[in-house]
Design a protein around this motif. Sequence first.
Motif, short mmCIF file in Angstrom:
data_model
loop_
_atom_site.label_atom_id
_atom_site.label_comp_id
_atom_site.label_asym_id
_atom_site.label_seq_id
_atom_site.Cartn_x
_atom_site.Cartn_y
_atom_site.Cartn_z
N HIS A 178 0.87 -1.18 0.00
CA HIS A 178 0.00 0.00 0.00
C HIS A 178 0.90 1.23 0.00
O HIS A 178 1.44 1.62 1.03
CB HIS A 178 -0.93 0.02 1.21
N LEU A 179 1.09 1.83 -1.18
CA LEU A 179 1.97 2.98 -1.36
C LEU A 179 1.23 4.03 -2.18
O LEU A 179 0.73 3.74 -3.26
CB LEU A 179 3.27 2.57 -2.07
N GLU A 180 1.20 5.25 -1.67
CA GLU A 180 0.50 6.32 -2.39
C GLU A 180 1.29 6.76 -3.61
O GLU A 180 0.71 7.13 -4.64
CB GLU A 180 0.28 7.51 -1.44
N ASP A 181 2.62 6.72 -3.53
CA ASP A 181 3.49 7.14 -4.62
C ASP A 181 3.46 6.07 -5.71
O ASP A 181 3.91 4.93 -5.51
CB ASP A 181 4.91 7.34 -4.09
N ALA A 182 2.94 6.42 -6.89
CA ALA A 182 2.81 5.44 -7.97
C ALA A 182 4.15 4.99 -8.50
O ALA A 182 4.26 3.89 -9.05
CB ALA A 182 1.97 6.03 -9.11
N GLY A 183 5.20 5.82 -8.37
CA GLY A 183 6.53 5.39 -8.76
C GLY A 183 7.04 4.29 -7.85
O GLY A 183 7.58 3.27 -8.31
N GLU A 184 6.87 4.46 -6.55
CA GLU A 184 7.27 3.43 -5.60
C GLU A 184 6.42 2.17 -5.77
O GLU A 184 6.92 1.05 -5.66
CB GLU A 184 7.16 3.96 -4.18
N LEU A 185 5.14 2.36 -6.05
CA LEU A 185 4.24 1.22 -6.20
C LEU A 185 4.68 0.32 -7.35
O LEU A 185 4.73 -0.91 -7.22
CB LEU A 185 2.81 1.71 -6.42
N VAL A 186 5.01 0.92 -8.49
CA VAL A 186 5.38 0.10 -9.64
C VAL A 186 6.71 -0.60 -9.41
O VAL A 186 6.92 -1.73 -9.85
CB VAL A 186 5.37 0.95 -10.93
N ALA B 119 -6.42 6.80 -6.77
CA ALA B 119 -5.31 6.03 -6.24
C ALA B 119 -4.92 4.91 -7.20
O ALA B 119 -5.77 4.33 -7.87
CB ALA B 119 -5.67 5.44 -4.87
N ALA B 120 -3.63 4.61 -7.24
CA ALA B 120 -3.14 3.51 -8.07
C ALA B 120 -3.30 2.16 -7.39
O ALA B 120 -2.91 1.14 -7.95
CB ALA B 120 -1.68 3.74 -8.44
N GLN B 121 -3.86 2.13 -6.19
CA GLN B 121 -4.11 0.86 -5.49
C GLN B 121 -5.26 0.09 -6.12
O GLN B 121 -5.43 -1.10 -5.82
CB GLN B 121 -4.47 1.13 -4.03
N HIS B 122 -6.06 0.74 -6.95
CA HIS B 122 -7.25 0.13 -7.51
C HIS B 122 -7.11 0.01 -9.02
O HIS B 122 -6.29 0.68 -9.64
CB HIS B 122 -8.49 0.93 -7.12
N ILE B 123 -7.91 -0.82 -9.64
CA ILE B 123 -7.68 -1.26 -11.02
C ILE B 123 -7.65 -0.10 -12.01
O ILE B 123 -6.78 -0.05 -12.89
CB ILE B 123 -8.73 -2.33 -11.43
N TYR B 124 -8.56 0.85 -11.88
CA TYR B 124 -8.62 1.98 -12.82
C TYR B 124 -7.35 2.83 -12.72
O TYR B 124 -6.69 3.10 -13.72
CB TYR B 124 -9.88 2.79 -12.53
N GLY B 125 -7.00 3.24 -11.51
CA GLY B 125 -5.80 4.05 -11.34
C GLY B 125 -4.53 3.29 -11.70
O GLY B 125 -3.60 3.83 -12.30
N LEU B 126 -4.47 2.01 -11.34
CA LEU B 126 -3.29 1.20 -11.63
C LEU B 126 -3.06 1.10 -13.13
O LEU B 126 -1.93 1.28 -13.62
CB LEU B 126 -3.46 -0.19 -11.02
#
Length: 567
Positions: free
Chosen positions: A52-60, A171-178
């Motif tokens: 669970h990371l808000e930063d989409a760069g860190e998430l990927v 948020a990128a945590q969910h399918i649309y944002g991801l």
Amino acid sequence: MNWSNLEHLLLDEQPERLLCQAPDMTLAQFRHQALCAAAALQQRGVRRLAVHLEDAGELVVALFAAWRAGASVLLPADLQAQTRERWTPQVDLWLSPHAGDASLAELCTSAPLAPAALDLDACQLSLCTSGSSGEPKRIDKRLRQLDNEVRGLERLWGAQLGDACMIGSVAAQHIYGLLFRVMWPLCAGRQWVRLPVPFPEDLQRVSRQYPRFAWVASPALLKRMGDNLDWPALSAVRRVFSSGGALPGDAAQSLQQRLGQWPCEILGSSETGGIAWRQGQPLWQAFDGVQLSGDDQGALQVRSPYLPVGHVEQTADAVRFEADGRFELLGRLDRIVKLEEKRIALPALEQALASHAWVSEARLGVVRERRAYLGVLAVLSAAGLQALREGGRRALTETLREHLRGHCEALALPRRWRLLGQLPLNAQGKLPQARIDELLAAPRGKEPELLAQHRSDDGLHLDLRVPPDLAFFTGHFPRSPVLPGVVQLDWAVQLGQRLLNLPPRFAGMEVIKFQQLVRPGDQLSLTLRFDSTRNKLHFAYHNLDQQPCSSGRILLDGPIATEPEHA
């Protein structure tokens, strides 16, 4: 654009390509961090990772690290205690900012694994969704399903986007944002903005930093975009995407008038991925390769390359198909309730209620007391708020009930009303039916809505909104609701005790002035300053025009026992 296959992103291609900024991350840096974190995960024996990371760069980086390490990934919807309790038995490690969890920085200190291609059928991602009932559930996907979807998005809109930077409010945590904010631009060679931008003014500020940009937005954001923005500058947007809920027709038309283009609305779910899209028309068009049909009850069935091979996803969306394959959504079949053996379709009543000039949105639910009946969460329009202020709550709700009489039997007329400034959507942009019923069962609120807070040399400054359905408006006054002065005093004390070091007991007041009426929906600024030598809390309320509403000094007594909340 230079397309990179998802499975090849950890191999040595286009190393200097810039993925995102603030801070900058190139493709080479992304690979190095992912391979280092993958080594750390292997060393720890992690096979199931919750991220669970808000930063989409860190998430990927975390996603590709886990997949390179042979671990599956769970993306929880939030970090609430009940969420962690539910999913912790199913994972080996949590990666998040939460105290005690692993951080990406510590994982990236290991020596990197060797670059390698990923197996699209072996790499697994699990998404968490609340569903229509509010009960959390896990949806498992293979990387191949995501790969199929981002390729489809690029075929449909890639040429129009060009090198536009993807800016998202979701948020990128969910399918649309991801998919739209991260995975698609990652493959297509477009930059993306690391953090979600949930407010119109912030969206404008970030957009101005890029010569070409596109928005990955929620209906909640798009319908709040008003006249105070620099629309001529924002009209450079290449595409406006909207998903996560229904975009009101007037909001879509407003965007078309201001931007010269209709927003692209996306229909889909965590289970199905993208189903269909539309742009400035009532009918939906299925994505290429997605096969749609209706069952015996008229509910939509989906066969798709974004689903497991051979799987048919049964939805609860009622549809009507045209001869050319386009379709109209008719509402949710799982939102049909029975009252005294009568079947009532809640979506139809919600649409009827929202057709009134006083209502922007509405959600209905069942209040179960000695006899079950319907209640409604109604978001008032500007005209509706004005009607409430000028005629009172009873006159407003009776007018709306009368409007509904032409659409339903008397049995279905709502008997409980909760008037809102906006719907309390969850992190996924949803309002599950269980939450609707819970809000209808609860009493009317007594607290202000805290919008923002900051400190300065002259005290603590709070931005507040007065809820339109505040319990204190009852009887004060029935046809012209006004916030009682004693409530303004009480709010000042309660907020001060929550956010400042204050004595606990009220001991008196001085120089109290009430200068302007405070009405439902008003926004206020409240300044609090505590004189610790005299135990006096100085307070001052102002309205949006900076006119004073009330002020004075409140005397307090007793020992200071607790630390305040951070302000």
